[in-house]
Design a protein around this motif. Structure first.
Motif, PDB file in Angstrom:
ATOM      1  N   LEU A  45       0.816  -1.167   0.156  1.00  0.00           N
ATOM      2  CA  LEU A  45      -0.024   0.053   0.031  1.00  0.00           C
ATOM      3  C   LEU A  45       0.747   1.568  -0.078  1.00  0.00           C
ATOM      4  CD1 LEU A  45      -2.849  -1.201   2.685  1.00  0.00           C
ATOM      5  CD2 LEU A  45      -2.891  -1.154   0.064  1.00  0.00           C
ATOM      6  N   MET A  46       2.199   1.080   0.052  1.00  0.00           N
ATOM      7  CA  MET A  46       3.102   2.283   0.373  1.00  0.00           C
ATOM      8  C   MET A  46       4.108   2.611  -0.912  1.00  0.00           C
ATOM      9  SD  MET A  46       2.088   3.638   3.264  1.00  0.00           S
ATOM     10  CE  MET A  46       3.824   4.518   3.879  1.00  0.00           C
ATOM     11  N   THR A  47       3.405   1.809  -2.284  1.00  0.00           N
ATOM     12  CA  THR A  47       4.175   1.938  -3.474  1.00  0.00           C
ATOM     13  C   THR A  47       4.594   3.287  -3.826  1.00  0.00           C
ATOM     14  OG1 THR A  47       2.556   1.075  -4.617  1.00  0.00           O
ATOM     15  CG2 THR A  47       4.053  -0.490  -3.920  1.00  0.00           C
ATOM     16  N   ASP A  48       3.430   4.274  -3.863  1.00  0.00           N
ATOM     17  CA  ASP A  48       3.460   5.593  -4.116  1.00  0.00           C
ATOM     18  C   ASP A  48       4.296   6.423  -3.265  1.00  0.00           C
ATOM     19  OD1 ASP A  48       1.830   5.469  -2.047  1.00  0.00           O
ATOM     20  OD2 ASP A  48       0.283   6.996  -2.744  1.00  0.00           O
ATOM     21  N   ILE A  49       4.837   6.031  -2.141  1.00  0.00           N
ATOM     22  CA  ILE A  49       5.554   7.027  -1.399  1.00  0.00           C
ATOM     23  C   ILE A  49       6.854   6.942  -1.940  1.00  0.00           C
ATOM     24  CG2 ILE A  49       6.640   7.237   0.731  1.00  0.00           C
ATOM     25  CD1 ILE A  49       3.714   7.766   0.797  1.00  0.00           C
ATOM     26  N   PRO A  50       7.442   8.217  -2.341  1.00  0.00           N
ATOM     27  CA  PRO A  50       8.866   8.535  -2.795  1.00  0.00           C
ATOM     28  C   PRO A  50      10.059   8.254  -1.870  1.00  0.00           C
ATOM     29  CG  PRO A  50       7.807  10.614  -2.459  1.00  0.00           C
ATOM     30  CD  PRO A  50       6.848   9.615  -2.072  1.00  0.00           C
TER      31      PRO A  50
ATOM     32  N   VAL B  98      15.275   9.791   0.969  1.00  0.00           N
ATOM     33  CA  VAL B  98      16.866   9.369   1.228  1.00  0.00           C
ATOM     34  C   VAL B  98      17.919  10.442   0.742  1.00  0.00           C
ATOM     35  CG1 VAL B  98      18.752   7.956   0.043  1.00  0.00           C
ATOM     36  CG2 VAL B  98      16.590   7.074   0.917  1.00  0.00           C
ATOM     37  N   ASP B  99      17.310  11.303  -0.394  1.00  0.00           N
ATOM     38  CA  ASP B  99      18.180  12.308  -1.053  1.00  0.00           C
ATOM     39  C   ASP B  99      18.027  13.601   0.200  1.00  0.00           C
ATOM     40  OD1 ASP B  99      18.635  11.190  -3.176  1.00  0.00           O
ATOM     41  OD2 ASP B  99      17.310  11.828  -4.125  1.00  0.00           O
ATOM     42  N   LEU B 100      16.902  13.788   0.735  1.00  0.00           N
ATOM     43  CA  LEU B 100      16.687  14.766   1.618  1.00  0.00           C
ATOM     44  C   LEU B 100      17.795  14.565   2.938  1.00  0.00           C
ATOM     45  CD1 LEU B 100      12.820  15.130   1.935  1.00  0.00           C
ATOM     46  CD2 LEU B 100      14.473  16.891   0.774  1.00  0.00           C
ATOM     47  N   LEU B 101      17.649  13.293   3.257  1.00  0.00           N
ATOM     48  CA  LEU B 101      18.225  12.937   4.516  1.00  0.00           C
ATOM     49  C   LEU B 101      19.965  13.025   4.112  1.00  0.00           C
ATOM     50  CD1 LEU B 101      16.283   9.826   5.775  1.00  0.00           C
ATOM     51  CD2 LEU B 101      16.244  12.440   6.614  1.00  0.00           C
ATOM     52  N   ASP B 102      20.191  12.632   2.901  1.00  0.00           N
ATOM     53  CA  ASP B 102      21.722  12.781   2.653  1.00  0.00           C
ATOM     54  C   ASP B 102      22.205  14.100   2.567  1.00  0.00           C
ATOM     55  OD1 ASP B 102      24.036  11.269   1.393  1.00  0.00           O
ATOM     56  OD2 ASP B 102      23.522  12.432  -0.321  1.00  0.00           O
ATOM     57  N   GLU B 103      21.255  15.046   1.897  1.00  0.00           N
ATOM     58  CA  GLU B 103      21.711  16.482   2.120  1.00  0.00           C
ATOM     59  C   GLU B 103      21.757  17.037   3.567  1.00  0.00           C
ATOM     60  OE1 GLU B 103      19.793  20.827   0.437  1.00  0.00           O
ATOM     61  OE2 GLU B 103      18.884  18.995  -0.104  1.00  0.00           O
TER      62      GLU B 103
END
Length: 246
Positions: A15-20, A25-30
């Motif tokens: 049910l969570m396949t539409d969550i990006p 991950v990119d937000l956290l990496d930054e």
């Protein structure tokens, strides 16, 4: 809340396949200035989808969740990929035993399961104590527009042939809260459908309330943005993101 994330754990990922999650991950990496090698607390980690993605790129991840069922799925996922993720069953507002972490994350409105402002405040304080100086916290929450307007447009339905649900919502007792009753119908191997029911309650707060709680815990606010875009929230934003630092 009488039942939450119990049998739901078995179908959560579908049910969570539409969550990006890759965008997260990119937000956290930054926020971490490069996440490889960093110690990360994934709070409200659920089935470990984000934990595993972070571990794959070299983060040292500890996942925290209240649901034993969710954590069982998460542990199986990490083990199948031979990733050294530690998972611990613990309420986020009682977070304890952690120090020196570089980054903490509460993803996909997990914080909204805390109904009392005191518990939200306690969560921020415990996370602050768990971070190293310079460590960051990134989290997202429902906007008040989403709880007060969008959720009130229910009931909502879903049917992909194997999983179907009817999601009924009503206004909760507290401001900006919503009570949800979900009836799930899961197709079994014999073709028949099995029903189970879940009850979920969530509450959010205005942006300025979150800012006050974060500052009281000691954090400095770096960014507030909405709906996966690097833009400030507006009156019809649905998901609000915060990036703060110790």
């Amino acid at each position: 809340m009488t039942q939450s994330y119990t049998e739901f754990a078995a179908v959560y990922d579908e049910l969570m396949t539409d969550i990006p999650y890759d965008a997260y991950v990119d937000l956290l990496d930054e926020a971490a200035g490069g996440i490889a090698g960093k110690r990360v607390l994934d709070i409200g980690c659920g089935t470990g989808l984000l934990s595993v993605k972070l571990a794959k790129i070299g983060a040292k991840v500890t996942g925290i969740d209240l649901s034993a069922e969710m954590l069982a799925v998460a542990e199986g996922r990490a083990k199948a990929l031979s990733l050294p993720v530690q998972f611990i069953e613990q309420p986020m507002q009682q977070l304890a035993g952690f120090t020196g972490f570089d980054l903490a994350v509460i993803a996909i409105d997990s914080l909204n399961y805390l109904a009392d402002q005191e518990d939200v405040q306690a969560t921020f304080q415990q996370i602050y104590a768990s971070l190293a100086v310079g460590g960051a916290l990134v989290f997202d929450v429902h906007s008040t527009f989403k709880t007060d307007v969008i959720f009130m447009e229910g009931p909502f339905t879903f049917d992909d042939g194997r999983i179907a649900y009817i999601w009924e919502t009503e206004e909760g007792e507290q401001p900006h809260s919503v009570d949800s009753e979900l009836a799930f119908f899961i197709q079994e191997a014999n073709g028949l459908y099995r029903r189970f029911d879940e009850v979920h309650s969530q509450r959010t707060f205005a942006v300025h309330d979150y800012v006050e709680m974060l500052m009281e815990a000691g954090f400095s606010v770096e960014r507030i943005f909405a709906d996966w875009e690097d833009e400030p929230p507006h009156e019809e934003s649905e998901r609000i993101f915060f990036q703060v630092r110790k």
